[in-house]
Design an enzyme around this catalytic site. Structure first.
Site, PDB file in Angstrom:
ATOM      1  N   LYS A  18    -151.534 -32.145  22.497  1.00  0.00           N
ATOM      2  CA  LYS A  18    -152.986 -32.036  22.698  1.00  0.00           C
ATOM      3  C   LYS A  18    -153.559 -33.396  23.069  1.00  0.00           C
ATOM      4  O   LYS A  18    -153.080 -34.428  22.604  1.00  0.00           O
ATOM      5  CB  LYS A  18    -153.597 -31.444  21.424  1.00  0.00           C
ATOM      6  CG  LYS A  18    -154.783 -32.146  20.840  1.00  0.00           C
ATOM      7  CD  LYS A  18    -155.234 -31.503  19.565  1.00  0.00           C
ATOM      8  CE  LYS A  18    -155.662 -32.568  18.581  1.00  0.00           C
ATOM      9  NZ  LYS A  18    -157.083 -32.786  18.491  1.00  0.00           N
ATOM     10  N   LYS A  38    -157.777 -38.694  20.856  1.00  0.00           N
ATOM     11  CA  LYS A  38    -158.353 -40.046  20.930  1.00  0.00           C
ATOM     12  C   LYS A  38    -157.339 -41.089  20.504  1.00  0.00           C
ATOM     13  O   LYS A  38    -157.288 -42.179  21.042  1.00  0.00           O
ATOM     14  CB  LYS A  38    -159.544 -40.153  19.971  1.00  0.00           C
ATOM     15  CG  LYS A  38    -160.764 -39.413  20.399  1.00  0.00           C
ATOM     16  CD  LYS A  38    -161.894 -39.744  19.427  1.00  0.00           C
ATOM     17  CE  LYS A  38    -162.595 -38.489  18.962  1.00  0.00           C
ATOM     18  NZ  LYS A  38    -162.167 -37.972  17.666  1.00  0.00           N
ATOM     19  N   LYS A  67    -149.582 -35.697  11.664  1.00  0.00           N
ATOM     20  CA  LYS A  67    -150.133 -37.046  11.548  1.00  0.00           C
ATOM     21  C   LYS A  67    -149.266 -37.906  10.642  1.00  0.00           C
ATOM     22  O   LYS A  67    -149.149 -39.107  10.848  1.00  0.00           O
ATOM     23  CB  LYS A  67    -151.587 -37.000  11.066  1.00  0.00           C
ATOM     24  CG  LYS A  67    -152.507 -36.423  12.129  1.00  0.00           C
ATOM     25  CD  LYS A  67    -153.922 -36.896  12.069  1.00  0.00           C
ATOM     26  CE  LYS A  67    -154.657 -36.446  13.324  1.00  0.00           C
ATOM     27  NZ  LYS A  67    -156.063 -36.652  13.354  1.00  0.00           N
TER      28      LYS A  67
HETATM   29  N1  AQP Z   1    -157.520 -31.619  23.049  1.00  0.00           N
HETATM   30  C1  AQP Z   1    -158.532 -30.897  22.556  1.00  0.00           C
HETATM   31  N2  AQP Z   1    -158.896 -29.749  23.171  1.00  0.00           N
HETATM   32  C2  AQP Z   1    -159.941 -29.008  22.709  1.00  0.00           C
HETATM   33  N3  AQP Z   1    -160.671 -29.372  21.619  1.00  0.00           N
HETATM   34  C3  AQP Z   1    -160.346 -30.514  20.993  1.00  0.00           C
HETATM   35  N4  AQP Z   1    -160.853 -31.150  19.914  1.00  0.00           N
HETATM   36  C4  AQP Z   1    -160.162 -32.287  19.695  1.00  0.00           C
HETATM   37  N5  AQP Z   1    -159.180 -32.419  20.589  1.00  0.00           N
HETATM   38  C5  AQP Z   1    -159.267 -31.342  21.426  1.00  0.00           C
HETATM   39  C6  AQP Z   1    -162.002 -30.668  19.148  1.00  0.00           C
HETATM   40  O1  AQP Z   1    -162.982 -31.701  19.139  1.00  0.00           O
HETATM   41  C7  AQP Z   1    -163.695 -31.647  17.899  1.00  0.00           C
HETATM   42  C8  AQP Z   1    -163.776 -33.026  17.308  1.00  0.00           C
HETATM   43  O2  AQP Z   1    -162.470 -33.476  17.021  1.00  0.00           O
HETATM   44  P1  AQP Z   1    -162.256 -34.671  16.006  1.00  0.00           P
HETATM   45  O3  AQP Z   1    -162.716 -35.912  16.619  1.00  0.00           O
HETATM   46  O4  AQP Z   1    -162.871 -34.374  14.721  1.00  0.00           O
HETATM   47  O5  AQP Z   1    -160.748 -34.722  15.638  1.00  0.00           O
HETATM   48  P2  AQP Z   1    -159.448 -34.277  16.303  1.00  0.00           P
HETATM   49  O6  AQP Z   1    -159.373 -32.806  16.443  1.00  0.00           O
HETATM   50  O7  AQP Z   1    -158.361 -34.855  15.489  1.00  0.00           O
HETATM   51  O8  AQP Z   1    -159.583 -34.964  17.731  1.00  0.00           O
HETATM   52  P3  AQP Z   1    -158.703 -36.069  18.336  1.00  0.00           P
HETATM   53  O9  AQP Z   1    -159.259 -36.452  19.623  1.00  0.00           O
HETATM   54  O10 AQP Z   1    -157.279 -35.629  18.344  1.00  0.00           O
HETATM   55  O11 AQP Z   1    -158.930 -37.272  17.357  1.00  0.00           O
HETATM   56  P4  AQP Z   1    -157.874 -38.160  16.601  1.00  0.00           P
HETATM   57  O12 AQP Z   1    -156.891 -38.590  17.623  1.00  0.00           O
HETATM   58  O13 AQP Z   1    -158.674 -39.277  16.046  1.00  0.00           O
HETATM   59  O14 AQP Z   1    -157.262 -37.304  15.532  1.00  0.00           O
HETATM   60  C9  AQP Z   1    -162.981 -30.653  17.003  1.00  0.00           C
HETATM   61  O15 AQP Z   1    -163.690 -29.431  16.990  1.00  0.00           O
HETATM   62  C10 AQP Z   1    -161.652 -30.470  17.675  1.00  0.00           C
HETATM   63  O16 AQP Z   1    -161.105 -29.193  17.431  1.00  0.00           O
END
Ligand code: AQP
Length: 325
Positions: free
Chosen positions: A194, A197, A112
């Protein structure tokens, strides 16, 4: 005694099928078996200055997403992290025993901060300690997460162990619960990254219209050849097969057989149909909930009260163990 689970989701934007398959869908099952605490982790989201825009709207959106997917406030505690100030207080206490070297190893911080370049903030570095506080504050046994969060749960265990050694046994060592089959859904635009969002390109959102789902699946990158085969040489196809398997409950073997000699076009067409069908009831429920902000506010208020009554008691004990007055 029933074991407790804790898990969170950041209100950083519209949830995608990675969040759904890797986390939310599993929480809906788990709330029937565990004493479940689910949290909209808005303080974590603040570490990303771009995602922090329109936070209130995103918190409501994340809440209606969870409720529409089947999270039931009668079966679990659902609340917003910043409504229970004990999370930040415990973070400070845990900061005082967390080695900086441990935080410097964190992959999410490294990745990040590459993206944020000039505006890396202290919160992003300290994110895993806040996450450890989230988990340990509730004496959590099990933490259901996607593969990307495994390292952070491991750090929570390290911190818990250190605290127990230094101040007497207080914390349970939490176990990560990772569903292998859907633990890491990759971007539709790049199977080496991965689905996220914060990177909308290659992201399939739960609220995408049927037409948009069809378009995104049609445009999803594939590998050379035209065969539906589960192979490490075909990461893009494996990702699509993983999504297919998770939504349809067919095994990879069954999918391979079904599409033998049929090619990508037919496979993608069917995949889009399956996703649209599974998401339809969710989308209808979410639309209805989005029109009831007062009901959502009440659910979150009640959730915060329940969470805080546990957090307050546990934090008091933790502070006493650390020798505070
Ligand atoms: N691509 C993914 N595949 C499987 N699981 C995923 N998770 C996130 N992306 C994937 C799981 O979703 C839960 C919530 O995630 P989060 O919103 O707390 O944060 P994150 O992991 O950082 O998800 P994003 O979508 O990538 O958000 P941003 O872009 O804002 O950082 C967690 O259990 C995560 O493992």
């Amino acid at each position: 005694m029933t074991k407790r689970i804790f898990s969170g989701i950041q209100p950083t934007g519209s949830a995608h099928i990675g969040n759904y398959l890797g986390a939310i869908k599993n929480w809906v099952e788990l709330q029937n078996q565990y004493d479940s605490v689910f949290c909209i982790v808005d303080l974590h989201a603040l570490t990303n200055p771009e995602a922090a825009n329109q936070m209130q709207k995103k918190i409501f959106d994340s809440t209606t997403t969870l409720l529409a997917a089947g999270i039931d406030p009668k079966k679990c505690i659902l609340f917003v992290q910043s409504h229970v100030h004990e999370h930040t207080e415990l973070t400070w206490l845990l900061n005082t025993i967390t080695p900086i070297a441990e935080l410097e190893r964190m992959t999410q911080f490294k990745e990040k901060s590459k993206h944020l370049k000039q505006s890396i903030n202290m919160g992003l570095f300290d994110y895993p300690v806040l996450m450890a506080a989230d988990i340990l504050l509730y004496h959590t046994n099990v933490v259901p997460v996607g593969e990307d969060q495994r390292q952070h749960v491991e750090l929570a265990r390290i911190i818990a162990r250190k605290f127990n050694n230094q101040f007497n046994k207080t914390f349970i060592l939490p176990e990560p619960l990772i569903y292998k089959s859907s633990a890491r859904i990759m971007s539709l635009a790049d199977p080496t990254k991965k689905m996220s969002k914060s990177i909308p390109h290659g992201c399939l959102e739960l609220t995408d219209s049927p037409a948009l789902i069809k378009e995104k699946i049609k445009k999803a990158v594939t590998d050379s050849g035209n065969e539906i085969k589960y192979s490490p040489k075909k990461p893009a196809v494996v990702n699509l097969m993983t999504i297919y398997a998770s939504f349809s409950k067919l095994s990879f073997d069954q999918i391979e057989k079904k599409y033998k000699g049929k090619g990508y076009a037919q496979f993608k067409d069917d995949l889009a149909k399956i996703i649209i069908k599974e998401l339809k009831p969710f989308q209808e429920k979410k639309k209805a909930l989005d029109k009831k902000p007062e009901q959502i506010r009440k659910i979150l208020e009640n959730g915060a009260k329940k969470a805080q009554s546990i957090a307050q008691k546990n934090l008091k004990e933790i502070k006493q163990k650390m020798g505070l007055l």
